[in-house]
Design an enzyme around this catalytic site. Structure first.
Site, PDB file in Angstrom:
ATOM      1  CG  ASP A   1      -2.713   5.499   3.270  1.00 45.24           C
ATOM      2  OD1 ASP A   1      -3.439   4.526   3.556  1.00 45.24           O
ATOM      3  OD2 ASP A   1      -2.520   5.873   2.093  1.00 45.24           O
TER       4      ASP A   1
ATOM      5  CE  LYS B   1      -0.485  -1.009   1.782  1.00 46.64           C
ATOM      6  NZ  LYS B   1      -1.368  -0.098   0.983  1.00 46.64           N
TER       7      LYS B   1
ATOM      8  CD  GLU C   1      -8.695  -1.257  -0.087  1.00 49.07           C
ATOM      9  OE1 GLU C   1      -9.554  -0.708   0.630  1.00 49.07           O
ATOM     10  OE2 GLU C   1      -7.523  -0.850  -0.175  1.00 49.07           O
TER      11      GLU C   1
END
Length: 273
Positions: free
Chosen positions: A53, A122, A191
């Site tokens: 995205d 995801k 992340e």
């Protein structure tokens, strides 16, 4: 760790990623959003292509990932699939397509799989989206998890700083990682979290852990293609290594083209019919 030519040519699947973790082979992953780039990355030997995205930022020019729609994600995914032969293609479920409504989450995932022919989705989050993940998994759709800094929740965090530095947040991240493994996710992205924590998670769960700003102790790495190729120069976090300076190369090429057109050097008689 090197593998033989036959193995390198073999189609990457969710099962193969687990095999790679088990034998200690690191997993390479990059984002892709279009046919031409996907074809180059795939032929270079990338293991996983993420239709991220992040297209909202690097393709559409938005400040955050939030504005991109499900239809736009499917468009990008279709383009990437057409350029891919070997890599596993994973598609981000965009903001608003799965949070808080597991039936809508399933419908969104089914649309991605049916319309783009991608191989997995995801999703960002842990226990709070458990119901949505489970419903998608029950339909036979592979799910990659995503914990740590979750850009779709940027307005809640209010910052892109490193996550899970505090003990309470780190504890929840570990619990969520184990939960995602338990309910059936095939892999997990971590992340922008401390390297020590990411290494611990990778050791404590059996599914592959892909890091972005999570140190080298995980099972693989992912970067945004536009960042690592130096197309996007306005983003320079510590975890980013630039492998090229395509912005400069492209700028110089365009300037040379403009100069040749203006001077009449292009096209030459040899370049004409």
């Amino acid at each position: 760790m090197s593998t033989n030519t036959t193995d390198n040519a073999r189609k990457v699947t969710t099962r193969r990623l687990v095999e790679m973790k088990q034998r200690g082979e690191k997993i390479s992953m990059l984002t892709a959003y279009d046919f031409s780039s996907a074809k180059i990355l795939d032929e270079a030997g990338i293991d996983v292509l993420l239709v991220g995205d992040s297209a909202s930022n690097v393709m559409a020019g938005n400040v955050t990932t939030l504005p991109i729609t499900l239809d736009q994600m499917i468009y990008h995914a279709k383009s990437v699939i057409k350029g891919t032969r070997r890599a596993l293609v994973v598609v981000d479920l965009p903001f608003g397509s799965y949070q808080g409504n597991s039936k809508e989450a399933l419908a969104s995932a089914i649309r991605i799989m049916k319309e783009s022919h991608a191989e997995a989705v995801k999703m960002e989050g842990g226990s709070e989206i458990r119901e949505s993940i489970e419903r998608i998994l029950c339909a036979g759709i592979p799910v990659m998890g995503h914990l740590g800094l979750t850009p779709q929740s940027i307005n809640k965090f209010g910052t892109y700083n490193v996550r899970a530095r505090e003990e309470e947040e780190a504890k929840k991240l570990i619990e969520d990682a184990k939960l995602l493994e338990e309910i059936g996710c095939f892999a997990l992205v971590l992340e922008k979290i401390p390297a020590e924590l990411a290494t611990r998670v990778a050791k404590e769960i059996s599914i592959p852990v892909i890091g972005i700003g999570a140190g080298g102790g995980v099972d693989g790495q992912v970067l945004v293609m536009h960042d690592m190729l130096g197309i996007n120069k306005g983003f320079s976090p510590r975890f980013l290594r630039r492998y090229a300076d395509l912005a400069t190369i492209m700028t110089d090429a365009v300037k040379n083209y403009i100069s040749d057109v203006k001077s009449g050097d292009f096209p030459t008689p040899e370049e004409s019919y």
